[in-house]
Write an enzyme that holds these catalytic residues in place. Structure first.
Site, PDB file in Angstrom:
ATOM      1  N   SER A 133      17.547 -26.181 -34.591  1.00 42.78           N
ATOM      2  CA  SER A 133      16.247 -25.547 -34.834  1.00 42.78           C
ATOM      3  C   SER A 133      16.383 -24.273 -35.662  1.00 42.78           C
ATOM      4  O   SER A 133      17.361 -23.525 -35.518  1.00 42.78           O
ATOM      5  CB  SER A 133      15.615 -25.192 -33.486  1.00 42.78           C
ATOM      6  OG  SER A 133      14.565 -24.278 -33.660  1.00 42.78           O
ATOM      7  N   GLU A 135      14.829 -21.772 -35.011  1.00 42.25           N
ATOM      8  CA  GLU A 135      14.838 -20.685 -34.017  1.00 42.25           C
ATOM      9  C   GLU A 135      16.244 -20.103 -33.869  1.00 42.25           C
ATOM     10  O   GLU A 135      16.403 -18.967 -33.437  1.00 42.25           O
ATOM     11  CB  GLU A 135      14.362 -21.200 -32.660  1.00 42.25           C
ATOM     12  CG  GLU A 135      12.870 -21.220 -32.481  1.00 42.25           C
ATOM     13  CD  GLU A 135      12.253 -19.816 -32.433  1.00 42.25           C
ATOM     14  OE1 GLU A 135      12.734 -18.990 -31.637  1.00 42.25           O
ATOM     15  OE2 GLU A 135      11.305 -19.559 -33.176  1.00 42.25           O
ATOM     16  N   TYR A 156      15.835 -20.462 -25.331  1.00 40.64           N
ATOM     17  CA  TYR A 156      15.770 -21.748 -26.047  1.00 40.64           C
ATOM     18  C   TYR A 156      16.686 -21.707 -27.272  1.00 40.64           C
ATOM     19  O   TYR A 156      17.513 -22.607 -27.482  1.00 40.64           O
ATOM     20  CB  TYR A 156      14.327 -22.030 -26.476  1.00 40.64           C
ATOM     21  CG  TYR A 156      14.196 -23.146 -27.493  1.00 40.64           C
ATOM     22  CD1 TYR A 156      14.218 -24.483 -27.103  1.00 40.64           C
ATOM     23  CD2 TYR A 156      14.059 -22.864 -28.859  1.00 40.64           C
ATOM     24  CE1 TYR A 156      14.114 -25.516 -28.040  1.00 40.64           C
ATOM     25  CE2 TYR A 156      13.956 -23.879 -29.801  1.00 40.64           C
ATOM     26  CZ  TYR A 156      13.977 -25.201 -29.388  1.00 40.64           C
ATOM     27  OH  TYR A 156      13.874 -26.215 -30.314  1.00 40.64           O
TER      28      TYR A 156
HETATM   29  P1  NAP Z   1       8.519 -32.262 -27.900  1.00 38.52           P
HETATM   30  O1  NAP Z   1       7.263 -32.846 -28.441  1.00 38.52           O
HETATM   31  O2  NAP Z   1       8.453 -31.146 -26.934  1.00 38.52           O
HETATM   32  O3  NAP Z   1       9.360 -33.466 -27.260  1.00 38.52           O
HETATM   33  C1  NAP Z   1      10.489 -33.223 -26.462  1.00 38.52           C
HETATM   34  C2  NAP Z   1      10.967 -34.533 -25.877  1.00 38.52           C
HETATM   35  O4  NAP Z   1      12.085 -34.275 -25.017  1.00 38.52           O
HETATM   36  C3  NAP Z   1       9.905 -35.247 -25.014  1.00 38.52           C
HETATM   37  O5  NAP Z   1      10.059 -36.625 -25.172  1.00 38.52           O
HETATM   38  C4  NAP Z   1      10.310 -34.844 -23.612  1.00 38.52           C
HETATM   39  O6  NAP Z   1       9.871 -35.733 -22.612  1.00 38.52           O
HETATM   40  C5  NAP Z   1      11.824 -34.902 -23.755  1.00 38.52           C
HETATM   41  N1  NAP Z   1      12.536 -34.199 -22.702  1.00 38.52           N
HETATM   42  C6  NAP Z   1      12.326 -32.967 -22.219  1.00 38.52           C
HETATM   43  N2  NAP Z   1      13.203 -32.680 -21.245  1.00 38.52           N
HETATM   44  C7  NAP Z   1      13.983 -33.772 -21.106  1.00 38.52           C
HETATM   45  C8  NAP Z   1      15.054 -34.119 -20.255  1.00 38.52           C
HETATM   46  N3  NAP Z   1      15.514 -33.275 -19.332  1.00 38.52           N
HETATM   47  N4  NAP Z   1      15.634 -35.342 -20.390  1.00 38.52           N
HETATM   48  C9  NAP Z   1      15.163 -36.210 -21.292  1.00 38.52           C
HETATM   49  N5  NAP Z   1      14.138 -35.955 -22.130  1.00 38.52           N
HETATM   50  C10 NAP Z   1      13.562 -34.752 -22.029  1.00 38.52           C
HETATM   51  O7  NAP Z   1       9.464 -31.762 -29.097  1.00 38.52           O
HETATM   52  P2  NAP Z   1       9.456 -32.200 -30.633  1.00 38.52           P
HETATM   53  O8  NAP Z   1       8.581 -31.256 -31.376  1.00 38.52           O
HETATM   54  O9  NAP Z   1       9.258 -33.644 -30.746  1.00 38.52           O
HETATM   55  O10 NAP Z   1      10.948 -31.811 -31.030  1.00 38.52           O
HETATM   56  C11 NAP Z   1      12.011 -32.769 -30.933  1.00 38.52           C
HETATM   57  C12 NAP Z   1      13.342 -32.028 -30.904  1.00 38.52           C
HETATM   58  O11 NAP Z   1      13.485 -31.243 -32.082  1.00 38.52           O
HETATM   59  C13 NAP Z   1      13.500 -31.050 -29.744  1.00 38.52           C
HETATM   60  O12 NAP Z   1      14.861 -31.007 -29.398  1.00 38.52           O
HETATM   61  C14 NAP Z   1      13.096 -29.715 -30.344  1.00 38.52           C
HETATM   62  O13 NAP Z   1      13.687 -28.654 -29.628  1.00 38.52           O
HETATM   63  C15 NAP Z   1      13.644 -29.872 -31.742  1.00 38.52           C
HETATM   64  N6  NAP Z   1      12.953 -29.133 -32.811  1.00 38.52           N
HETATM   65  C16 NAP Z   1      11.604 -29.252 -32.971  1.00 38.52           C
HETATM   66  C17 NAP Z   1      10.999 -28.597 -34.031  1.00 38.52           C
HETATM   67  C18 NAP Z   1       9.512 -28.697 -34.254  1.00 38.52           C
HETATM   68  O14 NAP Z   1       8.979 -27.863 -35.005  1.00 38.52           O
HETATM   69  N7  NAP Z   1       8.824 -29.686 -33.705  1.00 38.52           N
HETATM   70  C19 NAP Z   1      11.765 -27.835 -34.917  1.00 38.52           C
HETATM   71  C20 NAP Z   1      13.138 -27.750 -34.715  1.00 38.52           C
HETATM   72  C21 NAP Z   1      13.735 -28.421 -33.678  1.00 38.52           C
HETATM   73  P3  NAP Z   1       8.394 -35.614 -21.973  1.00 38.52           P
HETATM   74  O15 NAP Z   1       7.467 -36.266 -22.952  1.00 38.52           O
HETATM   75  O16 NAP Z   1       8.536 -36.339 -20.695  1.00 38.52           O
HETATM   76  O17 NAP Z   1       8.109 -34.151 -21.818  1.00 38.52           O
HETATM   77  N1  GDD Z   2       2.724 -21.188 -28.641  1.00 39.15           N
HETATM   78  C1  GDD Z   2       2.031 -20.106 -29.023  1.00 39.15           C
HETATM   79  N2  GDD Z   2       0.856 -19.804 -28.372  1.00 39.15           N
HETATM   80  N3  GDD Z   2       2.508 -19.363 -30.049  1.00 39.15           N
HETATM   81  C2  GDD Z   2       1.773 -18.312 -30.439  1.00 39.15           C
HETATM   82  C3  GDD Z   2       0.563 -17.958 -29.839  1.00 39.15           C
HETATM   83  C4  GDD Z   2       0.088 -18.735 -28.741  1.00 39.15           C
HETATM   84  O1  GDD Z   2      -0.952 -18.486 -28.158  1.00 39.15           O
HETATM   85  N4  GDD Z   2       0.063 -16.865 -30.475  1.00 39.15           N
HETATM   86  C5  GDD Z   2       0.930 -16.552 -31.435  1.00 39.15           C
HETATM   87  N5  GDD Z   2       1.971 -17.408 -31.424  1.00 39.15           N
HETATM   88  C6  GDD Z   2       3.150 -17.333 -32.309  1.00 39.15           C
HETATM   89  C7  GDD Z   2       4.483 -17.345 -31.552  1.00 39.15           C
HETATM   90  O2  GDD Z   2       4.760 -16.039 -31.029  1.00 39.15           O
HETATM   91  C8  GDD Z   2       5.429 -17.767 -32.672  1.00 39.15           C
HETATM   92  O3  GDD Z   2       5.811 -16.662 -33.437  1.00 39.15           O
HETATM   93  C9  GDD Z   2       4.561 -18.684 -33.541  1.00 39.15           C
HETATM   94  O4  GDD Z   2       3.196 -18.482 -33.122  1.00 39.15           O
HETATM   95  C10 GDD Z   2       4.905 -20.160 -33.410  1.00 39.15           C
HETATM   96  O5  GDD Z   2       4.938 -20.479 -32.027  1.00 39.15           O
HETATM   97  P1  GDD Z   2       5.068 -21.998 -31.526  1.00 39.15           P
HETATM   98  O6  GDD Z   2       4.046 -22.830 -32.193  1.00 39.15           O
HETATM   99  O7  GDD Z   2       5.117 -21.974 -30.051  1.00 39.15           O
HETATM  100  O8  GDD Z   2       6.456 -22.480 -32.161  1.00 39.15           O
HETATM  101  P2  GDD Z   2       7.892 -21.775 -32.212  1.00 39.15           P
HETATM  102  O9  GDD Z   2       8.119 -21.362 -33.627  1.00 39.15           O
HETATM  103  O10 GDD Z   2       8.050 -20.754 -31.160  1.00 39.15           O
HETATM  104  O11 GDD Z   2       8.840 -22.984 -31.831  1.00 39.15           O
HETATM  105  C11 GDD Z   2       8.646 -24.279 -32.406  1.00 39.15           C
HETATM  106  O12 GDD Z   2       9.390 -24.380 -33.592  1.00 39.15           O
HETATM  107  C12 GDD Z   2      10.816 -24.271 -33.416  1.00 39.15           C
HETATM  108  C13 GDD Z   2      11.440 -24.356 -34.812  1.00 39.15           C
HETATM  109  O13 GDD Z   2      11.454 -23.091 -35.399  1.00 39.15           O
HETATM  110  C14 GDD Z   2       9.090 -25.319 -31.365  1.00 39.15           C
HETATM  111  O14 GDD Z   2       8.759 -26.588 -31.834  1.00 39.15           O
HETATM  112  C15 GDD Z   2      10.595 -25.262 -31.143  1.00 39.15           C
HETATM  113  O15 GDD Z   2      10.989 -26.332 -30.302  1.00 39.15           O
HETATM  114  C16 GDD Z   2      11.281 -25.392 -32.504  1.00 39.15           C
HETATM  115  O16 GDD Z   2      12.677 -25.345 -32.352  1.00 39.15           O
END
Ligand code: NAP
Ligand code: GDD
Length: 350
Positions: A133, A135, A156
């Site tokens: 990520s 992050e 995280y």
């Molecule tokens: P998400 O929508 O939160 O999906 C997470 C998945 O992991 C869900 O299927 C969840 O199951 C499963 N999970 C959670 N805890 C688990 C456990 N203990 N054992 C098995 N499965 C588990 O996340 P996403 O946005 O699709 O992201 C996919 C991956 O990419 C994650 O690793 C995330 O950290 C990473 N990532 C995401 C982003 C982004 O912007 N979306 C960016 C960078 C990296 P449930 O449905 O049952 O909760």
């Molecule tokens: N969730 C959330 N809720 N975020 C907020 C809010 C709120 O009410 N208000 C402001 N934010 C700001 C957060 O502080 C952060 O800076 C930004 O919006 C994005 O927050 P999220 O959408 O929760 O995503 P994230 O960037 O913290 O994390 C997501 O992206 C990562 C990749 O950079 C997640 O998908 C992570 O799993 C992923 O790794």
């Protein structure tokens, strides 16, 4: 037919990846956590009964905190490719559930790599994608590329850094094909409703339909490099088609603040968001990643990958989807049906 195993298949990315791989002719196995309610909603459109002939998507109960169960699934699925997407993926929640987050995100990855290591030792090799990520860069100066040192700012992010290094170590120590994708934020209409983009598009469309008045948010100044999830799963797959394993940044190269996201989203709803948005300290994080901006030149040149959907196109897609949901809710409410109100001020909107 190639075989893939996806942990986290019920999540946003898991569902897009499963669709993508099925369309490429793969047999896809996915790990689903046992829950007291259905948690496979995102897979509904591609799931068919495994008894039906031609079914190519198979789901197994499992959890990455349970190594023995995972190994049994691995034996059943016999995958050529394994995509480890499972995570407690909410950054703000990771401050409340730090140990659990580390167990799933860091040690969960280690359990999977250990299983793959033993599997390889009996001659069965698998290519592994590890979901890293942006992050992990946290406070590192933008733009961030594969050579930027990590500076995680949350439990995280620190857990993802540990998982990243486990992956590198297993690659070097045991010759496993493990690639780290360092993906910047990617969104879609399937994004969980507690992430800021979806929280905004759900709320603004409900406000437009007269279903709610306020939206409570945290830090509006944070900047993110937001892309479309459907584009990003292709990059995951491309990483596993390369001659050797490597680490890859996937990003659009454009960063916007939460405030800018609000401007564009509210524009599509004909709203002035400043009249509806209020600050709530509970949504701030103890430490924040202020400015994430990815340099994906390596993925562009070596994987031939480029995002197709623009920032504006992404916001519009999410607003249009959520406006449909809000309209349905409005129609039901107007017809006298009781609709459970989702959204504002519930803890799950973190
Ligand atoms: P998400 O929508 O939160 O999906 C997470 C998945 O992991 C869900 O299927 C969840 O199951 C499963 N999970 C959670 N805890 C688990 C456990 N203990 N054992 C098995 N499965 C588990 O996340 P996403 O946005 O699709 O992201 C996919 C991956 O990419 C994650 O690793 C995330 O950290 C990473 N990532 C995401 C982003 C982004 O912007 N979306 C960016 C960078 C990296 P449930 O449905 O049952 O909760
Ligand atoms: N969730 C959330 N809720 N975020 C907020 C809010 C709120 O009410 N208000 C402001 N934010 C700001 C957060 O502080 C952060 O800076 C930004 O919006 C994005 O927050 P999220 O959408 O929760 O995503 P994230 O960037 O913290 O994390 C997501 O992206 C990562 C990749 O950079 C997640 O998908 C992570 O799993 C992923 O790794």
């Amino acid at each position: 037919m190639k075989r893939a195993l996806i942990s986290g298949i019920t999540g946003q990315d898991g569902s897009f990846l499963a669709e993508f791989l099925l369309a490429k002719g793969y047999v896809v196995h996915g790990i689903v956590r046992r829950a007291s309610t259905f948690n496979t909603e995102r897979l509904d459109s591609i799931y068919s009964d495994p008894h039906e002939s031609g079914a190519r998507l198979f789901l197994h109960y499992g959890d990455v905190t349970d190594g023995a169960g995972f190994r049994r699934v691995l034996e059943k699925a016999q995958p050529d490719e394994l995509y480890n997407l499972a995570a407690q993926s909410h950054v703000r929640v990771s401050f409340d559930q730090a140990e659990y987050t580390a167990d799933v995100v860091a040690t969960g990855t280690l359990r999977i790599l250990e299983a793959v290591r033993d599997y390889a030792a009996v001659g069965k090799s698998i290519r592994v994608y590890q979901a890293g990520s942006s992050e992990m860069y946290g406070a590192a100066k933008p733009p961030q590329s594969e050579s930027t040192p990590f500076y995680p700012r949350s439990p995280y992010a620190a857990s993802k850094v540990a998982a990243y290094w486990y992956a590198v170590n297993y690659r070097e120590a045991y010759g496993l094909f493990v690639s780290n994708g360092i993906l910047f934020n990617h969104e879609s209409p399937r994004r969980g409703e507690t992430f800021v983009t979806r929280k905004i598009t759900r709320a603004l469309t409900r406000i437009q339909c007269g279903l709610q008045e306020k939206l409570y948010l945290g830090n509006l100044d944070a900047k993110r490099d937001w892309g479309y999830a459907g584009d990003y799963v292709e990059a995951m797959w491309l990483m596993l088609q390369q001659p050797s394993a490597d680490d890859w940044v996937v990003a659009t190269g454009e960063s916007h603040s939460v405030r800018e996201f609000l401007d564009v989203a509210a524009g599509y709803c004909g709203l002035d968001w400043k009249k509806h948005v209020e600050e709530d300290p509970r949504y701030f994080r103890p430490t924040e990643a202020d400015f994430l901006l990815g340099d994906a030149s390596k993925a562009r040149s070596k994987l031939g990958w480029a995002p197709r959907i623009s920032f504006d196109g992404l916001v519009r897609m999410m607003i249009e989807h959520d406006r449909d949901l809000a309209c349905q809710e409005q129609t039901l409410t107007a017809a006298g049906h009781k609709v459970v109100r989702r959204g504002i001020s519930h803890p799950r909107t973190l």
